[in-house]
Design an enzyme around this catalytic site. Structure first.
Site, mmCIF file in Angstrom:
data_model
loop_
_atom_site.group_PDB
_atom_site.id
_atom_site.type_symbol
_atom_site.label_atom_id
_atom_site.label_comp_id
_atom_site.label_asym_id
_atom_site.label_seq_id
_atom_site.Cartn_x
_atom_site.Cartn_y
_atom_site.Cartn_z
ATOM 1 N N ASP A 219 48.969 40.654 39.288
ATOM 2 C CA ASP A 219 47.465 40.731 39.439
ATOM 3 C C ASP A 219 46.257 41.293 38.877
ATOM 4 O O ASP A 219 45.127 40.447 38.320
ATOM 5 C CB ASP A 219 46.729 41.811 40.609
ATOM 6 N N HIS A 300 37.765 43.051 44.523
ATOM 7 C CA HIS A 300 37.126 42.128 43.627
ATOM 8 C C HIS A 300 37.394 40.882 42.320
ATOM 9 O O HIS A 300 36.189 40.617 41.519
ATOM 10 C CB HIS A 300 35.963 42.515 43.045
ATOM 11 N N ARG A 301 38.516 41.567 41.904
ATOM 12 C CA ARG A 301 38.893 40.545 40.668
ATOM 13 C C ARG A 301 38.758 38.887 40.848
ATOM 14 O O ARG A 301 38.771 38.027 39.810
ATOM 15 C CB ARG A 301 40.655 40.886 40.480
ATOM 16 N N GLY A 302 39.156 38.289 41.878
ATOM 17 C CA GLY A 302 39.268 37.528 42.517
ATOM 18 C C GLY A 302 37.537 36.613 42.401
ATOM 19 O O GLY A 302 37.657 35.667 41.747
ATOM 20 N N THR A 305 36.496 36.818 38.560
ATOM 21 C CA THR A 305 37.662 35.770 37.584
ATOM 22 C C THR A 305 36.808 34.659 38.374
ATOM 23 O O THR A 305 37.314 33.902 37.184
ATOM 24 C CB THR A 305 38.861 35.717 38.145
#
Ligand code: ZN
Length: 372
Positions: A219, A300-302, A305
């Site tokens: 992740d 919310h990293r998706g 990114t």
């Protein structure tokens, strides 16, 4: 005593050469195919905040070659002369203690332009080798902090590469993740501590034979590029031909590819300069968020990114605004490793993301071909 120990004596790093061109390195531009891996690395060069790149694929598919050849492509950066961490003379708030002390004493810092480092972390490395070692006896007896910097110090403002990252000791993985998240390395022993900048782009590679990566490690990588064994016969022949040319006469091969390398280097420099002024509009952000929601991506990293990588891609194409096509191109690399496993395993994660993209963005032809 307090004041005296303010400055830290640094022992030179043993046997290290400044990053760059020791020995012959296969030129990045000469790598055949593997557009996804190349693009992921290029985007990480344009915006180091994308959060690192994981490259997954079978042995002998050129993963390490690609990462090592990055060094020659990276634009030179300003560094404080004589600083092991390679501090940026302009970013005053991110200086190491020694540079801060030097700056306070003389009002200026001597600097020069140097190559960005691509540092290898060998699998058998110890914690000391990674983090550095503190001479605790001297610190306690004489009040002098003597610190021998480790690989995290060398990697500051550069790239840290770990081949076969799925075999790396869990303990080292945790240290890496801490440093990557905080941008600092802290070495602490018996109440004496050294804290130095360690801001690096983490690049890992692994192969499927060696098992899966811990989800919390996966992740942390911004982009996940998959290497495929090339099935096109013409391309396979070209790989062998170029390899032979390179091995027979590396110098001539380098000359042959120098124009192409230079072109790419300039393109990356331009993209880095353009990057701060690239805008992403609300509809694109909305599409990224809807895509992540529909794929049940946690956190919310998706979408963060996707947004960063899409901006880097726009800059790479010389544009100041993100298009739907940019989102499409980066979404798979940004999300592939964040999907929950399909219990039936009937459908690959790339296909799932493609399906999701078709729902949130109108379909347009050709994926990676639009980049170049
Ligand atoms: Zn410094």
């Amino acid at each position: 005593m307090k004041n005296r120990s303010r400055s830290i004596r640094l022992k030179p790093i043993d046997g290290s050469t400044p990053g760059g061109s020791a020995g012959a390195v296969y030129p990045f531009s000469a790598i055949v195919g593997q557009e996804e891996m190349k693009l992921a690395l290029e985007l990480a060069v344009i915006d180091p905040n994308i959060g690192g790149v994981m490259i997954f694929g079978h042995r002998g598919t050129g993963k390490s070659t690609a990462v090592r050849s990055l060094a020659d492509l990276l634009p030179r950066v300003a560094r404080v002369r004589g600083c092991v961490y390679g501090c940026d003379p302009v970013s005053v708030t991110e200086l190491c203690d020694n540079c801060s002390a030097r700056r306070n004493a003389s009002g200026r810092l001597p600097s020069g332009r140097e190559a960005v480092r691509v540092v290898d972390l060998p699998l058998g490395a110890t914690e000391d080798r990674l983090c550095g070692t503190l001479d605790i006896e001297r610190a306690l007896a004489e009040g002098v902090k003597e610190f021998e910097p480790g690989l995290l110090a060398r990697a500051n403002r550069g790239f840290l590469y770990i081949d076969e990252i799925n075999l790396l000791d869990d303990h080292l993985v945790d240290i890496l993740l801490d440093a990557a998240a905080s941008g600092r390395n802290v070495v602490e022993r018996e109440g004496v501590s050294v804290n130095h900048p360690a801001r690096f782009v983490l690049v890992g590679s692994g192969n499927p034979e060696e098992g899966e990566l811990r989800p919390q490690l996966l992740d942390r990588f911004g982009l996940y590029a998959e290497i495929k064994t090339i099935t096109d016969v013409g391309e396979r022949v070209r790989i062998v031909e170029r390899r032979e040319q390179f091995e027979n006469d590396p110098a001539a091969f380098e000359v042959e590819w120098s124009v192409e390398q230079d072109r790419l280097r300039k393109r990356l420099v331009r993209a880095r300069r353009l990057m701060p002024s690239v805008r992403i509009e609300k509809p694109s952000l909305l599409a990224a968020a809807r895509l992540c929601a529909s794929l049940n991506v946690d956190g919310h990293r998706g979408e963060l990114t996707i947004a960063r990588a899409a901006k880097a891609l726009a800059a790479f194409s010389g544009r100041r605004s993100v298009t739907d096509q940019d989102i499409r191109i980066v979404a798979i690399m940004a999300l592939r490793h964040r999907l929950r496993r399909d219990p039936l395993g009937n459908i690959g994660s790339a296909d799932l993301i493609e399906q999701g993209l078709d729902e949130v963005l109108p379909r347009s032809p050709s994926r990676l071909t639009a980049v170049k």
